[in-house]
Design a protein around this motif. Structure first.
Motif, short mmCIF file in Angstrom:
data_model
loop_
_atom_site.label_atom_id
_atom_site.label_comp_id
_atom_site.label_asym_id
_atom_site.label_seq_id
_atom_site.Cartn_x
_atom_site.Cartn_y
_atom_site.Cartn_z
N TRP A 35 0.83 -1.20 0.00
CA TRP A 35 0.00 0.00 0.00
C TRP A 35 0.86 1.25 0.00
CZ3 TRP A 35 -4.92 -0.42 -1.14
CH2 TRP A 35 -5.59 -1.62 -0.87
N LYS A 37 0.78 5.55 0.52
CA LYS A 37 -0.01 6.57 1.18
C LYS A 37 -0.75 7.38 0.12
CE LYS A 37 0.27 10.29 4.60
NZ LYS A 37 1.16 11.06 5.52
N PRO A 38 -2.04 7.63 0.32
CA PRO A 38 -2.78 8.47 -0.65
C PRO A 38 -2.10 9.83 -0.81
CG PRO A 38 -4.28 7.46 0.92
CD PRO A 38 -2.89 7.19 1.43
N TYR A 48 -5.57 6.27 -7.64
CA TYR A 48 -4.69 5.44 -6.81
C TYR A 48 -4.31 4.16 -7.57
CZ TYR A 48 -2.91 3.20 -2.54
OH TYR A 48 -2.11 2.60 -1.59
N TYR A 151 -4.21 7.02 5.51
CA TYR A 151 -4.46 5.86 4.66
C TYR A 151 -5.69 5.07 5.14
CZ TYR A 151 -4.24 0.93 3.52
OH TYR A 151 -4.59 -0.35 3.16
N TRP A 154 -8.87 7.01 4.36
CA TRP A 154 -9.06 6.99 2.91
C TRP A 154 -9.58 5.64 2.45
CZ3 TRP A 154 -6.77 3.84 -0.74
CH2 TRP A 154 -6.95 4.20 -2.08
N SER A 155 -9.02 4.56 2.99
CA SER A 155 -9.41 3.20 2.59
C SER A 155 -10.86 2.91 2.94
CB SER A 155 -8.49 2.17 3.28
OG SER A 155 -7.16 2.33 2.88
#
Length: 217
Positions: A35, A37-38, A48, A151, A154-155
């Protein structure tokens, strides 16, 4: 003979360690995605996914994703040609979400989720009482390696707001009959793992490996 390249995407908040118990055929070369980070809180899942594709360096790969990672690899597959697409403990469209997901999205109640439980899991895990719960807490700490607050928020937002209505074609969906995040009663057209829960990628790795090997061969 050239090898088939498989890229693995883990679930929300976890690292690629969850795939280590899989035993796949030697003709497959495995690669593990992590993953990012946005870029910012409002980054779209589409943007993304486009950034994640940059980490896929082989043509026509197999993409395998678990849970939220399963949603992400479906988005990634719109930007590159894939040999196969496999999701585990995930969903193929928003129509497979349980009712509580839809309610949480409609009411925005998910914004009240205490993300500090994840970001500071070490502190909260001491409240897990009993041998069984303590063992589960230790497993969570072992695999829950991505705990950045931005993160996590956001997820959760992007899971609940996923817009896909029509499932991706030619997708293999492996799902447990005891998944309490995405209950099997809402899931259609999948390979069932009896008694598999949402963490079955670890606990049922042998069965999942057999299904993947048979499907790709």
């Amino acid at each position: 003979m050239s090898k088939t390249h498989i890229y693995f995407m883990p679930g929300l908040g976890v690292g690629p360690e969850i795939f280590k118990k899989l035993t796949l055929s030697p003709e497959f070369e495995m690669h593990y995605l992590e993953w990012k980070k946005p870029l910012f809180q409002e980054e779209t899942l589409v943007n993304y996914a486009m950034r994640m594709v940059a980490d896929v360096t082989h043509e026509n790969p197999v993409l395998i994703g678990v849970s939220f990672g399963g949603i992400l690899v479906q988005e990634m597959s719109t930007f590159i040609d894939t040999k196969k697409l496999i999701i585990i403990s995930s969903v193929k469209s928003k129509n497979e979400f349980p009712k509580r997901f839809k309610l949480a999205n409609a009411s925005n109640i998910y914004k009240l989720f205490p993300t500090t439980i994840i970001t500071n899991f070490d502190d909260y895990s001491k409240f897990f009482i009993g041998k069984y719960l303590r063992k589960k807490a230790e497993n969570y700490k072992r695999y829950l390696t991505v705990r950045d607050k931005t993160y996590i928020e956001w997820s959760i937002h992007n899971v609940l707001n996923w817009k896909q209505e029509i499932p991706t074609k030619n997708i293999l969906h492996i799902h447990g009959t005891k998944d309490n995040v995405f209950p099997i009663k809402y899931i259609h057209n999948c390979e069932e793992i009896i008694d598999g829960d949402h963490a079955m990628i670890i606990l049922k790795a042998k069965q999942i490996s057999e299904i993947i090997n048979n499907y790709l061969n």
